[in-house]
Design a protein around this motif. Structure first.
Motif, PDB file in Angstrom:
ATOM      1  N   THR A 218      15.427  35.152  49.743  1.00 40.21           N
ATOM      2  CA  THR A 218      14.579  35.708  48.563  1.00 40.21           C
ATOM      3  C   THR A 218      14.427  37.373  48.857  1.00 40.21           C
ATOM      4  OG1 THR A 218      12.806  35.187  49.796  1.00 40.21           O
ATOM      5  CG2 THR A 218      13.418  33.804  48.135  1.00 40.21           C
ATOM      6  N   GLU A 219      14.974  37.653  50.197  1.00 37.20           N
ATOM      7  CA  GLU A 219      15.029  39.308  50.418  1.00 37.20           C
ATOM      8  C   GLU A 219      15.759  40.135  49.537  1.00 37.20           C
ATOM      9  OE1 GLU A 219      13.048  40.768  52.288  1.00 37.20           O
ATOM     10  OE2 GLU A 219      12.021  38.788  53.056  1.00 37.20           O
ATOM     11  N   PRO A 220      15.598  41.065  48.870  1.00 35.72           N
ATOM     12  CA  PRO A 220      16.524  41.883  48.067  1.00 35.72           C
ATOM     13  C   PRO A 220      17.774  42.162  48.985  1.00 35.72           C
ATOM     14  CG  PRO A 220      14.144  42.832  48.116  1.00 35.72           C
ATOM     15  CD  PRO A 220      14.171  41.791  49.092  1.00 35.72           C
ATOM     16  N   PHE A 221      18.864  42.151  47.893  1.00 32.49           N
ATOM     17  CA  PHE A 221      19.978  42.344  48.436  1.00 32.49           C
ATOM     18  C   PHE A 221      20.714  41.547  49.525  1.00 32.49           C
ATOM     19  CE2 PHE A 221      17.986  46.176  47.285  1.00 32.49           C
ATOM     20  CZ  PHE A 221      18.687  46.653  45.867  1.00 32.49           C
ATOM     21  N   GLN A 222      20.114  40.192  49.619  1.00 29.60           N
ATOM     22  CA  GLN A 222      20.573  39.477  50.701  1.00 29.60           C
ATOM     23  C   GLN A 222      21.560  38.552  50.021  1.00 29.60           C
ATOM     24  OE1 GLN A 222      19.904  39.383  54.170  1.00 29.60           O
ATOM     25  NE2 GLN A 222      18.714  41.442  53.491  1.00 29.60           N
ATOM     26  N   ARG A 223      22.800  38.332  50.286  1.00 30.77           N
ATOM     27  CA  ARG A 223      23.936  37.766  49.888  1.00 30.77           C
ATOM     28  C   ARG A 223      24.882  37.147  50.902  1.00 30.77           C
ATOM     29  NH1 ARG A 223      25.222  41.922  45.375  1.00 30.77           N
ATOM     30  NH2 ARG A 223      25.088  43.177  47.436  1.00 30.77           N
ATOM     31  N   GLY A 224      25.371  36.127  50.764  1.00 28.73           N
ATOM     32  CA  GLY A 224      26.367  35.846  51.755  1.00 28.73           C
ATOM     33  C   GLY A 224      27.618  36.293  51.562  1.00 28.73           C
ATOM     34  N   THR A 225      28.861  36.365  52.495  1.00 31.89           N
ATOM     35  CA  THR A 225      29.798  37.135  52.066  1.00 31.89           C
ATOM     36  C   THR A 225      30.543  36.667  51.127  1.00 31.89           C
ATOM     37  OG1 THR A 225      31.004  35.685  53.909  1.00 31.89           O
ATOM     38  CG2 THR A 225      30.161  38.041  54.544  1.00 31.89           C
ATOM     39  N   GLU A 226      30.732  35.312  50.841  1.00 29.03           N
ATOM     40  CA  GLU A 226      31.321  34.503  49.651  1.00 29.03           C
ATOM     41  C   GLU A 226      30.706  34.811  48.496  1.00 29.03           C
ATOM     42  OE1 GLU A 226      28.208  31.771  51.186  1.00 29.03           O
ATOM     43  OE2 GLU A 226      29.609  32.916  52.231  1.00 29.03           O
ATOM     44  N   ARG A 227      29.309  35.253  48.210  1.00 30.36           N
ATOM     45  CA  ARG A 227      28.789  35.658  47.337  1.00 30.36           C
ATOM     46  C   ARG A 227      29.354  37.093  46.713  1.00 30.36           C
ATOM     47  NH1 ARG A 227      22.484  33.936  47.771  1.00 30.36           N
ATOM     48  NH2 ARG A 227      22.951  31.570  48.177  1.00 30.36           N
ATOM     49  N   VAL A 228      29.667  37.800  47.612  1.00 36.20           N
ATOM     50  CA  VAL A 228      29.810  39.386  47.235  1.00 36.20           C
ATOM     51  C   VAL A 228      31.270  39.185  46.716  1.00 36.20           C
ATOM     52  CG1 VAL A 228      30.301  41.408  48.232  1.00 36.20           C
ATOM     53  CG2 VAL A 228      28.375  40.267  49.204  1.00 36.20           C
ATOM     54  N   ARG A 229      32.223  38.314  47.179  1.00 36.10           N
ATOM     55  CA  ARG A 229      33.629  38.401  46.494  1.00 36.10           C
ATOM     56  C   ARG A 229      33.659  37.794  45.197  1.00 36.10           C
ATOM     57  NH1 ARG A 229      35.131  35.783  52.090  1.00 36.10           N
ATOM     58  NH2 ARG A 229      35.371  38.074  53.402  1.00 36.10           N
ATOM     59  N   THR A 230      32.698  36.811  44.639  1.00 33.26           N
ATOM     60  CA  THR A 230      32.693  36.383  43.316  1.00 33.26           C
ATOM     61  C   THR A 230      32.423  37.417  42.245  1.00 33.26           C
ATOM     62  OG1 THR A 230      30.291  35.866  43.231  1.00 33.26           O
ATOM     63  CG2 THR A 230      31.727  34.199  44.432  1.00 33.26           C
ATOM     64  N   ASP A 231      33.067  37.270  41.137  1.00 33.63           N
ATOM     65  CA  ASP A 231      32.897  38.084  39.948  1.00 33.63           C
ATOM     66  C   ASP A 231      31.338  37.998  39.309  1.00 33.63           C
ATOM     67  OD1 ASP A 231      33.356  35.624  39.170  1.00 33.63           O
ATOM     68  OD2 ASP A 231      34.635  36.086  37.370  1.00 33.63           O
ATOM     69  N   HIS A 232      30.673  36.952  39.502  1.00 33.47           N
ATOM     70  CA  HIS A 232      29.466  36.689  39.035  1.00 33.47           C
ATOM     71  C   HIS A 232      28.266  36.877  40.092  1.00 33.47           C
ATOM     72  CE1 HIS A 232      30.835  35.405  35.064  1.00 33.47           C
ATOM     73  NE2 HIS A 232      31.360  34.947  35.631  1.00 33.47           N
ATOM     74  N   ALA A 233      28.764  37.690  41.213  1.00 38.52           N
ATOM     75  CA  ALA A 233      27.645  37.825  42.400  1.00 38.52           C
ATOM     76  C   ALA A 233      26.437  38.476  42.123  1.00 38.52           C
ATOM     77  CB  ALA A 233      28.585  38.621  43.635  1.00 38.52           C
ATOM     78  N   GLY A 234      26.237  39.120  40.911  1.00 41.75           N
ATOM     79  CA  GLY A 234      25.069  39.805  40.626  1.00 41.75           C
ATOM     80  C   GLY A 234      24.893  41.163  41.392  1.00 41.75           C
ATOM     81  N   VAL A 235      23.522  41.480  41.418  1.00 41.25           N
ATOM     82  CA  VAL A 235      23.226  42.639  42.370  1.00 41.25           C
ATOM     83  C   VAL A 235      22.481  42.112  43.389  1.00 41.25           C
ATOM     84  CG1 VAL A 235      23.329  44.100  40.257  1.00 41.25           C
ATOM     85  CG2 VAL A 235      21.190  43.046  40.926  1.00 41.25           C
ATOM     86  N   GLY A 236      22.268  41.031  43.818  1.00 46.48           N
ATOM     87  CA  GLY A 236      21.422  40.639  44.979  1.00 46.48           C
ATOM     88  C   GLY A 236      19.967  40.539  44.730  1.00 46.48           C
ATOM     89  N   LEU A 237      19.733  40.426  43.565  1.00 49.34           N
ATOM     90  CA  LEU A 237      18.005  40.685  43.330  1.00 49.34           C
ATOM     91  C   LEU A 237      17.729  39.469  42.575  1.00 49.34           C
ATOM     92  CD1 LEU A 237      17.782  44.706  42.187  1.00 49.34           C
ATOM     93  CD2 LEU A 237      17.014  43.094  44.350  1.00 49.34           C
ATOM     94  N   GLY A 238      18.486  38.327  42.336  1.00 49.44           N
ATOM     95  CA  GLY A 238      17.975  37.253  41.624  1.00 49.44           C
ATOM     96  C   GLY A 238      16.813  36.632  42.060  1.00 49.44           C
ATOM     97  N   LEU A 239      16.958  36.021  43.331  1.00 48.33           N
ATOM     98  CA  LEU A 239      15.968  35.259  43.946  1.00 48.33           C
ATOM     99  C   LEU A 239      14.758  36.444  44.438  1.00 48.33           C
ATOM    100  CD1 LEU A 239      17.837  32.818  46.176  1.00 48.33           C
ATOM    101  CD2 LEU A 239      16.776  32.322  43.927  1.00 48.33           C
ATOM    102  N   ALA A 240      15.177  37.390  44.674  1.00 53.20           N
ATOM    103  CA  ALA A 240      13.969  38.440  45.146  1.00 53.20           C
ATOM    104  C   ALA A 240      12.877  38.642  43.678  1.00 53.20           C
ATOM    105  CB  ALA A 240      14.633  39.896  45.439  1.00 53.20           C
ATOM    106  N   ILE A 241      13.723  38.928  42.483  1.00 54.09           N
ATOM    107  CA  ILE A 241      13.193  38.894  41.119  1.00 54.09           C
ATOM    108  C   ILE A 241      12.181  37.763  41.140  1.00 54.09           C
ATOM    109  CG2 ILE A 241      13.350  39.301  38.855  1.00 54.09           C
ATOM    110  CD1 ILE A 241      15.491  41.142  39.383  1.00 54.09           C
TER     111      ILE A 241
END
Length: 372
Positions: free
Chosen positions: A309-332
């Protein structure tokens, strides 16, 4: 506006103690004096020689001359004793306040790590010190989160700008390069930057609680969110199951919809590569309503889950996907939940995947003809 310096609280307390002691002493001396007057005549008595009474019988004037100096000396002693004793007692009583004032000055200078930790029994000063320590801890945590968020946001915003600059530099040095590919990449980079900016604005709006509360049914919000994301689920080969009870609460319809969309989107994207599943359900508890979103997926380490839930906290596999978003989904989602006085809990599933539970205050039941 400048204020004229006044007496310290310690001096005022000392004067108050001394004044109270003087008044009490004066009243006591007055009571003694009045008691003596009842048995002392105003004039001298004549006693015959054949009576059995012997001794000296003072008159009131003589008694006053003997009593007044002693009474004055007693009052002076009470004044001095009251001032000294009051000064010592006031200093002892106000010592905790001095520690609280010192901690306040340190916090004003930017030192948020200092704590009062006032010893002793529970009293008003101890409660004030504990409340101040709790406030400092929360402020320190909030400031640290804000600093980390600003640093991460700056990094995330700088990345698409740097990519755009690099693409333009390449196009400038190679005029014969295919502009179609360049425009597509620039469009994707700019779209990500716009999505990130909108997410930051939404996060700020939720933190400020600048929204109007209205009745909201979480079950209808869940249905709308799943219908919106159904094409994305089909693209990823994920099935969505919805169910539950009517869950009335109060808040912003738009923000609660965004919360649910973020949770469902996260559950779809971070799922099994084949035959994944997402379940969205709502329920009612005695004083709260609950929205639960759980999905299948890889097993998550328990230590990793609280950081999601921390802003911009994403796993490495998330960053590589085309729907990775901006890393703020759970933080929001967490911020929207807190803005609605609720709690958001992340729990790793034993079989893999994540269970997200949002608990919000239930709406007060309606009264009157329309609510029956």
């Amino acid at each position: 506006m400048d204020r004229a310096p006044g007496m310290s609280v310690r001096l005022r307390l000392a004067l108050s103690y001394a004044g109270f002691l003087m008044v009490a002493g004066a009243l006591l001396l007055a009571a003694v004096w009045l008691f003596l007057l009842r048995y002392v005549p105003e004039r001298a008595l004549l006693v015959s020689s054949d009576t059995l009474t012997h001794g000296v019988f003072p008159v009131r004037s003589g008694l006053l001359r003997a009593f007044a100096p002693s009474a004055a000396a007693v009052l002076v002693f009470l004044l001095v004793f009251g001032l000294l004793g009051g000064w010592v007692l006031a200093g002892h009583m106000l010592a905790p306040l001095s520690r609280i004032t010192d901690a306040t000055r340190r916090a004003t200078d930017g030192s948020l790590s200092h704590r009062i930790r006032l010893p002793g029994r529970e009293d008003e000063f101890r409660e004030l010190a504990d409340a101040f320590d709790t406030m400092l801890a929360r402020i320190e945590t909030h400031v640290a989160e804000q600093q980390r968020f600003v640093a991460n946001a700056s990094h995330e915003l700088r990345t698409p700008l740097a990519i755009s600059k690099a693409l333009l530099d390449v196009a400038r040095t190679d005029p014969g390069r295919d502009t179609g590919e360049l425009l597509d990449r620039l469009h994707a980079v700019n779209t990500r930057a716009i999505d990130l900016t909108e997410a930051l604005l939404l996060l700020s709006r939720a933190e400020q609680r600048s929204f109007t509360r209205e009745p909201v049914d979480l079950s209808l919000v869940a249905e709308e969110a799943t219908e919106t994301l159904l094409p994305l689920a089909e693209k990823h080969g994920v099935t969505i199951e919805t169910g539950g009870d009517i869950a009335p609460t109060s808040g912003s319809q738009a923000l609660l919809l965004q919360l649910t969309v973020n949770l469902v989107h996260n559950a779809i994207v971070h799922n099994l590569p084949d035959r994944g599943a997402v379940r969205v359900s709502t329920g009612v508890r005695p004083r709260t309503v609950v929205l639960t979103v759980e999905n299948t997926g890889e097993k998550l380490a328990p230590r990793l889950v609280p950081t999601l839930t921390e802003p911009f906290q994403r796993g490495t596999e998330r960053v590589r996907t085309d729907h990775a978003g901006v890393g703020l989904g759970l933080a929001i989602a967490r911020t929207i939940t807190h803005a609605h006085d609720g709690t958001l809990t992340l729990t790793p599933r034993a079989a893999g995947g994540l269970r997200v539970t949002v608990e919000l205050p239930a709406a007060a039941p309606r009264t009157g003809p329309e609510g029956t």
